[in-house]
Design a protein around this motif. Structure first.
Motif, PDB file in Angstrom:
ATOM      1  N   VAL A 147       0.863  -1.180   0.000  1.00  0.00           N
ATOM      2  CA  VAL A 147       0.000   0.000   0.000  1.00  0.00           C
ATOM      3  C   VAL A 147       0.900   1.231   0.000  1.00  0.00           C
ATOM      4  O   VAL A 147       1.710   1.415   0.913  1.00  0.00           O
ATOM      5  N   GLY A 148       0.762   2.061  -1.046  1.00  0.00           N
ATOM      6  CA  GLY A 148       1.600   3.257  -1.189  1.00  0.00           C
ATOM      7  C   GLY A 148       2.538   3.106  -2.368  1.00  0.00           C
ATOM      8  O   GLY A 148       2.783   1.981  -2.850  1.00  0.00           O
ATOM      9  N   ALA A 149       3.027   4.255  -2.853  1.00  0.00           N
ATOM     10  CA  ALA A 149       3.925   4.224  -4.014  1.00  0.00           C
ATOM     11  C   ALA A 149       4.998   5.298  -3.898  1.00  0.00           C
ATOM     12  O   ALA A 149       5.538   5.766  -4.895  1.00  0.00           O
ATOM     13  N   GLY A 150       5.330   5.684  -2.663  1.00  0.00           N
ATOM     14  CA  GLY A 150       6.358   6.711  -2.458  1.00  0.00           C
ATOM     15  C   GLY A 150       7.734   6.089  -2.303  1.00  0.00           C
ATOM     16  O   GLY A 150       7.976   4.953  -2.742  1.00  0.00           O
ATOM     17  N   GLY A 151       8.629   6.818  -1.665  1.00  0.00           N
ATOM     18  CA  GLY A 151      10.018   6.376  -1.512  1.00  0.00           C
ATOM     19  C   GLY A 151      10.124   5.068  -0.735  1.00  0.00           C
ATOM     20  O   GLY A 151      10.863   4.160  -1.134  1.00  0.00           O
ATOM     21  N   ALA A 152       9.373   4.961   0.360  1.00  0.00           N
ATOM     22  CA  ALA A 152       9.439   3.735   1.172  1.00  0.00           C
ATOM     23  C   ALA A 152       8.908   2.557   0.357  1.00  0.00           C
ATOM     24  O   ALA A 152       9.500   1.473   0.354  1.00  0.00           O
ATOM     25  N   ALA A 153       7.811   2.784  -0.366  1.00  0.00           N
ATOM     26  CA  ALA A 153       7.223   1.712  -1.180  1.00  0.00           C
ATOM     27  C   ALA A 153       8.217   1.245  -2.242  1.00  0.00           C
ATOM     28  O   ALA A 153       8.337   0.049  -2.516  1.00  0.00           O
ATOM     29  N   ARG A 154       8.933   2.179  -2.823  1.00  0.00           N
ATOM     30  CA  ARG A 154       9.911   1.822  -3.869  1.00  0.00           C
ATOM     31  C   ARG A 154      10.989   0.893  -3.330  1.00  0.00           C
ATOM     32  O   ARG A 154      11.364  -0.099  -3.976  1.00  0.00           O
TER      33      ARG A 154
ATOM     34  N   VAL B 201      -1.240  -0.866  -4.299  1.00  0.00           N
ATOM     35  CA  VAL B 201      -2.478  -0.108  -4.085  1.00  0.00           C
ATOM     36  C   VAL B 201      -2.052   1.305  -3.729  1.00  0.00           C
ATOM     37  O   VAL B 201      -1.210   1.478  -2.838  1.00  0.00           O
ATOM     38  N   ASN B 202      -2.575   2.295  -4.437  1.00  0.00           N
ATOM     39  CA  ASN B 202      -2.179   3.671  -4.095  1.00  0.00           C
ATOM     40  C   ASN B 202      -3.280   4.670  -4.413  1.00  0.00           C
ATOM     41  O   ASN B 202      -4.032   4.496  -5.366  1.00  0.00           O
ATOM     42  N   ARG B 203      -3.360   5.703  -3.573  1.00  0.00           N
ATOM     43  CA  ARG B 203      -4.371   6.760  -3.737  1.00  0.00           C
ATOM     44  C   ARG B 203      -4.273   7.406  -5.110  1.00  0.00           C
ATOM     45  O   ARG B 203      -5.267   7.613  -5.795  1.00  0.00           O
ATOM     46  N   THR B 204      -3.038   7.727  -5.526  1.00  0.00           N
ATOM     47  CA  THR B 204      -2.846   8.360  -6.836  1.00  0.00           C
ATOM     48  C   THR B 204      -2.513   7.265  -7.852  1.00  0.00           C
ATOM     49  O   THR B 204      -1.404   6.702  -7.831  1.00  0.00           O
TER      50      THR B 204
ATOM     51  N   ASN C 289       1.915  -1.926   4.633  1.00  0.00           N
ATOM     52  CA  ASN C 289       1.570  -0.503   4.526  1.00  0.00           C
ATOM     53  C   ASN C 289       2.836   0.335   4.522  1.00  0.00           C
ATOM     54  O   ASN C 289       3.631   0.270   5.461  1.00  0.00           O
ATOM     55  N   THR C 290       3.025   1.127   3.460  1.00  0.00           N
ATOM     56  CA  THR C 290       4.195   2.026   3.402  1.00  0.00           C
ATOM     57  C   THR C 290       3.766   3.489   3.445  1.00  0.00           C
ATOM     58  O   THR C 290       4.593   4.376   3.263  1.00  0.00           O
ATOM     59  N   THR C 291       2.468   3.748   3.640  1.00  0.00           N
ATOM     60  CA  THR C 291       2.001   5.137   3.707  1.00  0.00           C
ATOM     61  C   THR C 291       2.045   5.613   5.156  1.00  0.00           C
ATOM     62  O   THR C 291       2.304   4.827   6.066  1.00  0.00           O
ATOM     63  N   SER C 292       1.734   6.883   5.350  1.00  0.00           N
ATOM     64  CA  SER C 292       1.721   7.411   6.715  1.00  0.00           C
ATOM     65  C   SER C 292       0.364   7.193   7.386  1.00  0.00           C
ATOM     66  O   SER C 292       0.141   7.654   8.509  1.00  0.00           O
ATOM     67  N   LEU C 293      -0.548   6.484   6.726  1.00  0.00           N
ATOM     68  CA  LEU C 293      -1.872   6.254   7.313  1.00  0.00           C
ATOM     69  C   LEU C 293      -1.748   5.428   8.592  1.00  0.00           C
ATOM     70  O   LEU C 293      -1.060   4.408   8.605  1.00  0.00           O
TER      71      LEU C 293
HETATM   72  P1  ATR Z   1       7.839   8.066   1.760  1.00  0.00           P
HETATM   73  O1  ATR Z   1       9.169   8.481   1.227  1.00  0.00           O
HETATM   74  O2  ATR Z   1       7.837   7.939   3.269  1.00  0.00           O
HETATM   75  O3  ATR Z   1       7.307   6.818   1.128  1.00  0.00           O
HETATM   76  P2  ATR Z   1       6.208   9.744   0.112  1.00  0.00           P
HETATM   77  O4  ATR Z   1       7.177   9.555  -1.002  1.00  0.00           O
HETATM   78  O5  ATR Z   1       5.687  11.106   0.391  1.00  0.00           O
HETATM   79  O6  ATR Z   1       6.837   9.259   1.472  1.00  0.00           O
HETATM   80  O7  ATR Z   1       4.991   8.712  -0.127  1.00  0.00           O
HETATM   81  C1  ATR Z   1       3.915   8.629   0.719  1.00  0.00           C
HETATM   82  C2  ATR Z   1       2.917   7.576   0.194  1.00  0.00           C
HETATM   83  O8  ATR Z   1       1.817   7.554   1.110  1.00  0.00           O
HETATM   84  C3  ATR Z   1       2.332   7.894  -1.160  1.00  0.00           C
HETATM   85  O9  ATR Z   1       2.085   6.693  -1.833  1.00  0.00           O
HETATM   86  C4  ATR Z   1       1.027   8.602  -0.806  1.00  0.00           C
HETATM   87  O10 ATR Z   1       0.010   8.458  -1.778  1.00  0.00           O
HETATM   88  P3  ATR Z   1      -0.032   9.386  -3.087  1.00  0.00           P
HETATM   89  O11 ATR Z   1       0.898   8.759  -4.077  1.00  0.00           O
HETATM   90  O12 ATR Z   1      -1.448   9.336  -3.492  1.00  0.00           O
HETATM   91  O13 ATR Z   1       0.400  10.750  -2.644  1.00  0.00           O
HETATM   92  C5  ATR Z   1       0.605   7.842   0.420  1.00  0.00           C
HETATM   93  N1  ATR Z   1      -0.247   8.663   1.285  1.00  0.00           N
HETATM   94  C6  ATR Z   1       0.141   9.664   2.092  1.00  0.00           C
HETATM   95  N2  ATR Z   1      -0.926  10.208   2.729  1.00  0.00           N
HETATM   96  C7  ATR Z   1      -2.009   9.502   2.313  1.00  0.00           C
HETATM   97  C8  ATR Z   1      -3.417   9.555   2.593  1.00  0.00           C
HETATM   98  N3  ATR Z   1      -3.921  10.456   3.445  1.00  0.00           N
HETATM   99  N4  ATR Z   1      -4.223   8.682   1.958  1.00  0.00           N
HETATM  100  C9  ATR Z   1      -3.733   7.770   1.104  1.00  0.00           C
HETATM  101  N5  ATR Z   1      -2.429   7.671   0.785  1.00  0.00           N
HETATM  102  C10 ATR Z   1      -1.578   8.519   1.376  1.00  0.00           C
END
Ligand code: ATR
Length: 266
Positions: free
Chosen positions: A125-132, A148-151, A182-186
């Motif tokens: 869950v997530g596609a940011g730096g941690a997810a990568r 799975v990602n919001r965007t 889960n790799t998001t901040s949720l």
């Molecule tokens: P990090 O380096 O810690 O992974 P990041 O690159 O900012 O931080 O990535 C955060 C991830 O958490 C992203 O996938 C982000 O989703 P988006 O790609 O849609 O921005 C996800 N994320 C952060 N806040 C969120 C929220 N309130 N609901 C859903 N996804 C969230």
């Protein structure tokens, strides 16, 4: 005692006041009798911060949000693994040559190995730096990845990179996975009631991992435990990435239990 000979290390992030890196690294330096101090800095500009590392002969740095990607162009060498992930979380100053590494990837994969990765369906869950970093490590070990990602655009891009598939958030409830990460901040303080993955798709026998470690037992992990799933908390990953940083800087293996207890007490 801090003297003119004390070596300086730091974390670069913005914001950085929540970071637990100073407490774990200072505890480990003290435990190993190393004359070093570790501070937190929140620069506006990463280029100037890297220049300060050179000017003040800072021996090493942890790198966190939002600098993990942008710092790469200011360093002198990037480890091939970090290059492939596209993110650096550790800088080593080797006699003035700044070298970038990524210790997040191994730290995420190591606690999952005992459950098996090869051939398993692993939902990230997530596609940011941690997810990568997590996805890269899982792909190397043969896991089948579902992102799975919001965007959606970011999710599709990561899924393509690791030869996985993308599922929109609305369809997450239909996913049948062996492992959920889960790799998001949720779920992070202060919004601890937020769940990053639908409750109905968490089933007995799954492995559930969260990179969030404030709180250590997130609502996701609590829910998973109540359904008899194995869980891996974010503090384990945080400590593992910090221990690998410490080893890169000093060549020594820190006491990870001491690091964990230091965070829990802080
Ligand atoms: P990090 O380096 O810690 O992974 P990041 O690159 O900012 O931080 O990535 C955060 C991830 O958490 C992203 O996938 C982000 O989703 P988006 O790609 O849609 O921005 C996800 N994320 C952060 N806040 C969120 C929220 N309130 N609901 C859903 N996804 C969230």
């Amino acid at each position: 005692m801090i003297t003119a000979a004390t070596a300086l290390y730091c974390v670069l992030g913005n914001p950085v006041s929540h970071s637990k890196s100073p407490v774990v690294h200072n505890a480990a330096f003290k435990d190993k009798g190393i004359d070093a101090a570790y501070l937190a800095f929140a620069p506006d500009n990463i280029r100037d911060a890297v220049s300060a590392i050179r000017t003040f002969n800072i021996r090493g740095a942890s790198v966190t949000i939002p600098f993990k990607e942008v710092i790469r162009e200011h360093l002198d060498w990037i480890d091939p693994g970090a290059e492939e992930i596209g993110a650096v979380n550790t800088v080593v100053n080797k006699h003035g040559r700044l070298m970038g590494y990524n210790t997040d990837c191994d730290a995420a994969v190591a606690p999952l190995r005992k459950f098996g990765i090869n051939g398993k369906k692993i939902c990230i869950v997530g596609a940011g730096g941690a997810a990568r970093a997590v996805a890269h490590g899982i792909a190397l070990e043969g896991g089948q990845i579902i992102i799975v990602n919001r965007t959606p655009a970011k999710g599709v891009e990561l899924a393509d990179r690791v030869e996985g598939i993308f599922m929109p958030v609305e369809k997450a409830g239909e996913i049948k996975a062996d492992v959920i990460i889960n790799t998001t901040s949720l779920g992070m303080e202060p919004d601890t009631e937020t769940l990053s993955f639908p409750e109905q798709a968490i089933e007995k026998g799954m492995v559930v991992m969260d990179v969030v470690y404030t709180p250590v037992e997130t609502r996701l992990l609590k829910t998973a435990r109540s359904k008899n799933c194995a869980t891996v908390d974010g503090l384990s990953m945080f400590i593992a990435q910090a221990a690998a940083q410490f080893k890169l800087w000093t060549g020594m293996e820190p006491d990870t239990e001491l690091m964990r207890q230091t965070v829990l007490k802080s």
